[in-house]
Write a protein that holds these residues in place. Structure first.
Motif, short mmCIF file in Angstrom:
data_model
loop_
_atom_site.label_atom_id
_atom_site.label_comp_id
_atom_site.label_asym_id
_atom_site.label_seq_id
_atom_site.Cartn_x
_atom_site.Cartn_y
_atom_site.Cartn_z
N GLY A 11 79.75 19.14 -40.69
CA GLY A 11 80.40 18.24 -39.98
C GLY A 11 81.72 18.07 -40.44
N GLU A 30 85.10 16.15 -51.32
CA GLU A 30 83.61 16.67 -51.38
C GLU A 30 83.20 16.12 -52.74
OE1 GLU A 30 80.89 17.91 -49.67
OE2 GLU A 30 80.11 17.61 -51.58
N SER A 43 69.49 27.60 -37.10
CA SER A 43 69.75 28.24 -35.60
C SER A 43 70.78 27.61 -34.98
CB SER A 43 68.39 28.08 -34.93
OG SER A 43 67.98 27.07 -35.04
N ASP A 285 75.36 13.96 -39.60
CA ASP A 285 73.94 13.46 -40.01
C ASP A 285 74.23 12.05 -40.43
OD1 ASP A 285 72.62 15.63 -39.63
OD2 ASP A 285 71.95 15.80 -41.73
P1 FAD Z 1 75.83 17.62 -44.90
O1 FAD Z 1 75.62 18.96 -44.63
O2 FAD Z 1 74.61 16.79 -45.62
O3 FAD Z 1 77.08 17.47 -45.58
C1 FAD Z 1 77.46 16.21 -46.19
C2 FAD Z 1 78.32 16.56 -47.47
O4 FAD Z 1 79.11 15.23 -47.81
C3 FAD Z 1 77.84 17.07 -48.39
O5 FAD Z 1 78.33 18.14 -48.87
C4 FAD Z 1 77.78 15.88 -49.42
O6 FAD Z 1 77.90 16.57 -50.70
C5 FAD Z 1 78.95 14.98 -49.24
N1 FAD Z 1 79.08 13.81 -49.59
C6 FAD Z 1 77.94 13.06 -49.51
N2 FAD Z 1 78.38 12.02 -49.98
C7 FAD Z 1 79.66 11.96 -50.43
C8 FAD Z 1 80.51 11.18 -51.09
N3 FAD Z 1 80.24 9.69 -51.30
N4 FAD Z 1 81.67 11.52 -51.40
C9 FAD Z 1 82.22 12.83 -51.30
N5 FAD Z 1 81.35 13.61 -50.53
C10 FAD Z 1 80.18 13.37 -50.06
N6 FAD Z 1 70.48 21.87 -37.66
C11 FAD Z 1 70.66 22.86 -36.55
O7 FAD Z 1 71.73 22.60 -35.64
N7 FAD Z 1 69.86 23.70 -36.32
C12 FAD Z 1 68.75 24.05 -37.21
O8 FAD Z 1 68.14 25.10 -37.01
C13 FAD Z 1 68.52 23.04 -38.36
N8 FAD Z 1 67.45 23.36 -39.21
C14 FAD Z 1 67.18 22.41 -40.17
C15 FAD Z 1 66.35 22.62 -40.81
C16 FAD Z 1 66.20 21.75 -42.12
C17 FAD Z 1 64.98 21.92 -42.88
C18 FAD Z 1 67.01 20.70 -42.15
C19 FAD Z 1 66.70 19.63 -43.32
C20 FAD Z 1 68.02 20.37 -41.42
C21 FAD Z 1 68.36 21.34 -40.34
N9 FAD Z 1 69.34 21.16 -39.15
C22 FAD Z 1 69.41 22.27 -38.14
C23 FAD Z 1 70.10 19.90 -39.37
C24 FAD Z 1 71.59 20.30 -40.20
O9 FAD Z 1 71.21 21.08 -41.24
C25 FAD Z 1 72.32 18.98 -40.34
O10 FAD Z 1 72.35 18.44 -39.15
C26 FAD Z 1 73.75 19.39 -40.89
O11 FAD Z 1 73.64 20.24 -42.01
C27 FAD Z 1 74.54 18.29 -41.20
O12 FAD Z 1 75.79 18.41 -41.70
P2 FAD Z 1 76.54 17.23 -42.12
O13 FAD Z 1 77.93 17.86 -42.48
O14 FAD Z 1 76.73 16.09 -41.21
O15 FAD Z 1 75.70 16.77 -43.43
#
Ligand code: FAD
Length: 385
Positions: A11, A30, A43, A285
């Protein structure tokens, strides 16, 4: 206009790419000091790939993607194929191939595209305040940064969510735990361009190809939350739960290097419809934590990024209005995917055992039409339809 992005996951990096693309100044912070993605692979369905194409990294992600041409379901105990069909209609129907991609490769590629020098690692946001002039993030070391807007891509356990909502919300355990990892691709497990899933006993095991002649695998099993299984014991747990499954599943378990599999309890969040408070917006997320049962969590974060960066570029004179429009554009779509994933998870994991048995029977008569219609139904509805 300066925008602070919290989090450098899918994201955070994708919104930063979108903003950079429109010439908007962005700073990414981060909390971790080193990138260690949770989970082995992901995927990326056509809707997510179309977003990455738009963000300018289409070629890079295609190079990381596994070639997935067929989809099969097999009986967990006998190994007998229940159905097997080409995925071409999904690629053709949506106008874009989907790719399973190793997470470490994807994350490295996105960080590289955004510029690793633009990410401040080891910067954990612990407080956020805002007023008419700007938004200020305070970090764990006591330092602060001020910006015009803050985009919180801080993941499923987001701290910023409570700032936006004015109260905390709890995620709920779906009832199952996922074990995932990577093994060398092996035709004795399944065809190397196949996404194969073994189903039975309200559990499943699946493999998908990723680049580098590897299989991404995952196992789901229904078990209480909170078990303390050390990483080196995860394969032992798989043997005890899946040890009586068909020979290809045993081959897969044998191929897992002990200590390399990830064990992730699957929690999700009831849809929330408030993603914006003044100068702060949730993305990924943080806004819509979902079960992975339809593989759309990361794709949904990519959709958020395309929509939000486009709105901010189009409304530079009124960025707060852009945030409000972003919320209006995205909450329904994201909620629909979260609820679909929850529903899918309930059927896969035996919440109503008769419904799960009916699904197994359906798979045995499936010619691909129903399954592919479901996949396409998840894909359509994003910014590129
Ligand atoms: P995250 O990847 O959680 O990134 C959040 C970041 O913020 C992290 O690096 C964290 O360290 C940082 N952070 C948190 N709090 C702070 C703070 N206070 N200060 C500074 N930094 C901070 N999605 C798909 O589209 N296809 C799939 O096949 C799929 N398979 C999945 C399988 C599994 C088992 C799981 C658990 C999830 C799957 N997903 C899939 C979902 C996908 O992984 C997530 O939706 C996606 O990674 C979310 O990305 P994000 O950047 O929102 O959050």
């Amino acid at each position: 206009m300066k925008i602070l992005v919290v989090g450098a996951g899918i994201g955070g990096t994708s919104i930063a790419l979108g903003l950079q693309r429109h010439g908007i100044e962005v700073e990414i912070v981060e909390q971790v000091r080193e990138n260690k993605p949770v989970g082995a692979a992901i995927s990326l369905w056509s809707n997510g790939i179309k977003c990455l194409n738009y963000l300018g990294v289409g070629e890079q992600v295609a190079a990381l993607g596994g070639r997935m041409d067929h989809l099969s379901y097999a009986d967990a105990l006998t190994g007998e194929t229940l159905c097997d069909f080409p995925l071409a209609p999904v690629h053709e129907g949506t106008g874009q191939r989907s790719y399973p991609v190793a997470r470490a490769d994807l994350q490295a590629m996105l960080m590289e595209a955004v510029g690793v020098e633009n990410i401040r690692f080891g910067a954990k946001v612990v407080d956020i305040t805002q007023d008419d002039d700007g938004v200020t993030a305070t970090f764990a070391d006591g330092s602060t940064t001020t910006a015009d807007l803050l985009i919180a891509a801080d993941g499923a356990r987001s701290r910023t969510r409570a700032h936006v909502l004015g109260h905390d919300v709890e995620r709920s355990y779906t009832g199952y735990t996922n074990v995932n990892g990577l093994v060398p691709a092996d035709p004795a497990i399944t065809g190397t361009t196949h996404w194969t899933t073994w189903v039975g006993e309200n559990r499943r095991c699946a493999v998908m190809p990723v680049a580098g002649d590897r299989f991404y695998f995952w196992f789901d099993h229904v078990t209480p939350a909170g078990a303390d299984v050390p990483r080196e014991k995860v394969v032992d747990e798989l043997r005890s739960v899946f040890g009586h499954w068909a020979p290809p599943v045993q081959k897969l378990i044998d191929a897992i290097e002990p200590g390399t599999a990830n064990r992730v309890e699957i929690w999700d969040l009831d849809p929330i419809h408030t993603w914006v408070r003044g100068r702060v917006a949730l993305l990924g997320d943080a806004a819509h934590s979902t079960a992975p049962d339809i593989g759309q969590g990361g794709c949904s974060a990519l959709e958020d990024s395309v929509v939000l960066s486009g709105l901010l570029a189009a409304h530079r004179d009124d960025p707060l209005a852009a945030l409000t429009r972003y919320q209006a554009a995205r909450t329904e779509r994201a909620a629909e995917l979260v609820l679909k994933a929850r529903k899918r998870s309930a059927v896969t994991h035996g919440h109503d055992p008769e419904a799960t048995q009916a699904w197994y029977r359906e798979l045995a008569t499936e010619d691909g039409t129903g399954v592919m219609a479901g996949i396409v139904g998840n894909i359509v509805g994003g910014p590129f339809a």
